[in-house]
Design an enzyme around this catalytic site. Structure first.
Site, mmCIF file in Angstrom:
data_model
loop_
_atom_site.group_PDB
_atom_site.id
_atom_site.type_symbol
_atom_site.label_atom_id
_atom_site.label_comp_id
_atom_site.label_asym_id
_atom_site.label_seq_id
_atom_site.Cartn_x
_atom_site.Cartn_y
_atom_site.Cartn_z
ATOM 1 N N HIS A 119 0.869 -1.181 0.000
ATOM 2 C CA HIS A 119 0.000 0.000 0.000
ATOM 3 C C HIS A 119 0.907 1.233 0.000
ATOM 4 C CE1 HIS A 119 -4.219 -0.920 -0.081
ATOM 5 N NE2 HIS A 119 -4.032 -1.949 0.722
ATOM 6 N N ASP A 124 -4.716 2.039 1.894
ATOM 7 C CA ASP A 124 -5.114 1.345 3.127
ATOM 8 C C ASP A 124 -5.669 2.354 4.135
ATOM 9 O OD1 ASP A 124 -2.586 2.511 3.274
ATOM 10 O OD2 ASP A 124 -1.734 0.986 4.587
ATOM 11 N N TYR A 322 -6.617 9.133 -17.338
ATOM 12 C CA TYR A 322 -7.477 9.852 -16.397
ATOM 13 C C TYR A 322 -7.620 11.310 -16.817
ATOM 14 C CZ TYR A 322 -6.900 5.793 -13.350
ATOM 15 O OH TYR A 322 -6.902 4.529 -12.831
ATOM 16 N N GLU A 398 0.107 7.386 11.402
ATOM 17 C CA GLU A 398 -1.292 6.999 11.664
ATOM 18 C C GLU A 398 -2.073 8.043 12.448
ATOM 19 O OE1 GLU A 398 -0.318 3.247 13.417
ATOM 20 O OE2 GLU A 398 -0.778 2.133 11.566
#
Ligand code: ZN
Ligand code: ZN
Length: 423
Positions: A119, A124, A322, A398
């Site tokens: 990831h 994630d 894209y 995190e």
């Protein structure tokens, strides 16, 4: 849009719930990080998501959208419009070099080649954040005016060769319909911003991304007698230089920046043979649809004319990838105060354009949308020392997760409140 009649009535509840859920969101993120899956192969990931949404009891769950995507639909207790929140769920063929206990050791095959899986773009985190948002909002269901649609999207990094996927396929499979979505919000973590801060732009924020291929055909001959053939390598070298003049000499650079890159140049197999063919491949990035089309025309014209001048033949293929990620100006101006209220004073700022591309852009072509960046570099670390997304050393702090949960909750609730029916 209406002004909120109960200003920020749910802020306290959102903040308390997000703080309480933080350990769970971190645990989800670590589990996903340790078990990454590539585009259109996110089978375990989508099961984790669907099981969680179902466990909340009040969310309708639709699976197998665009192969492995999951949609959750939370109908609030009060009537109102529909807002969508999007998270991408796929990982990258990158072998992780970050030394964390939940490091990925997954190996797989990508387009026929063995690779590690990581990831490395932080999807994630996006997935764990949206799972957290679903839990927070499920707990506030009775007080929600309208419906929240959770879009867990596969294959943002592209589908395997020969397969459809990502946002385009989700849209094709009616992800924004039944019930019809009125606005969409998405976020992406970035190592360019410290944790606790958010970045955005009004209008074009990320580039369009197209692939060009050039096939040059000369005439093979002995390397010692070039006059007996047509040398596609010399022609190709002139094409490389010719392409440099598109951005520097043909486009109005005061309007938007753009990039034309030659990423591959292949031809020949030994010192004394001039080959028949040369193949070149590259990428085009642009922030403006008109300039994008101009670049395509220039690539074709310059290549064909240079080849003709050298006596060679050229075939040019351009594959549109894209679109430009364009943040809806009105929606963005409206949304920034909400993000600032949650993130705090001085925590939200305008960022530079990003030459990377995002398939969130396709959702924004269907409904007004805002895509913003969530800082994920620890404050103790210098931005220049932090590895960017797609690096095997990409590291995510995190501490950023709970801010993402709060901003996405607040955007959804504020938007439903502001766009409620009636006076
Ligand atoms: Zn990426
Ligand atoms: Zn990404």
């Amino acid at each position: 849009m209406n002004a909120p009649d109960q200003p920020f009535a749910l802020d306290a509840a959102v903040i308390a719930a997000a703080d309480r859920l933080e350990p769970k969101v971190i645990a989800w993120r670590r589990d996903l990080h340790q078990n990454p899956e590539l585009g259109n192969r996110e089978l375990r990931t989508s099961k984790v998501i669907a099981d969680h949404l179902r466990s909340l009891k009040v969310i309708e769950v639709r699976e197998k959208i665009a192969h492995t995507g999951v949609i959750g639909i939370l109908k609030g207790g009060l009537p109102g419009p529909v807002v969508a929140l999007r998270a991408d769920i796929d990982a990258l063929p990158v072998e992780e070099q970050v030394d964390v206990p939940f490091r990925s050791r997954v190996k797989t095959e990508w387009n026929g080649v063995q690779c590690g899986v990581m990831h490395a773009c932080g999807h994630d985190a996006h997935t764990a954040i949206l799972m957290g948002v679903a839990e927070v909002l499920a707990g506030l269901r009775d007080r929600i005016r309208g419906t929240v649609k959770f879009l867990f999207q596969p294959a943002e990094e592209g589908a395997p060769e020969g397969e459809e996927g990502g946002a385009q396929l989700m849209i094709k499979e009616q992800a924004l319909k039944n019930p019809d979505v009125g606005a969409i919000f998405g976020l992406h973590v970035t190592s360019n911003i410290h944790t606790g801060n958010v970045g955005y732009r009004v209008g074009p924020m990320m580039a369009s991304s197209d692939t060009w291929k050039v096939f040059l055909r000369g005439t093979q001959t002995h390397g010692a007698m070039p006059w007996r053939g047509i040398d596609p390598i010399v022609v190709g070298a002139q094409v490389v230089l010719g392409l440099q003049t598109i951005v520097s000499r043909r486009l109005d650079i005061t309007k938007e920046p753009s990039v034309v890159t030659v990423g591959m140049f292949q031809g020949g197999n030994r010192d004394n043979i001039i080959p028949d063919d040369v193949t070149m491949v590259g990428t085009i990035r642009s922030f403006d649809e008109e300039q994008r089309n101009q670049i395509h025309a220039h690539v074709k014209h310059i290549t064909e004319m240079i080849a003709a001048a050298g006596g060679a033949k050229a075939r040019v293929e351009i594959r549109r990838g894209y679109d430009v990620t364009v943040n809806h100006p009105e929606l963005t101006e409206w949304a920034i105060p909400t993000i600032a209220r949650i993130a705090g004073d001085g925590r939200v700022g305008v960022i530079d354009k990003v030459c990377g591309a995002e398939d969130f852009s396709f959702f924004q072509k269907e409904v007004p949308g805002l895509f913003y960046r969530l800082g994920c570099t620890p404050p103790s670390k210098a931005i220049l020392d932090s590895a960017p997304g797609h690096s095997p050393r990409f590291y995510l702090d995190e501490d950023c997760l709970k801010l993402g949960v709060k901003t996405q909750c607040a955007l959804a609730l504020d938007w439903l409140q502001a766009n409620r029916p009636g006076p």
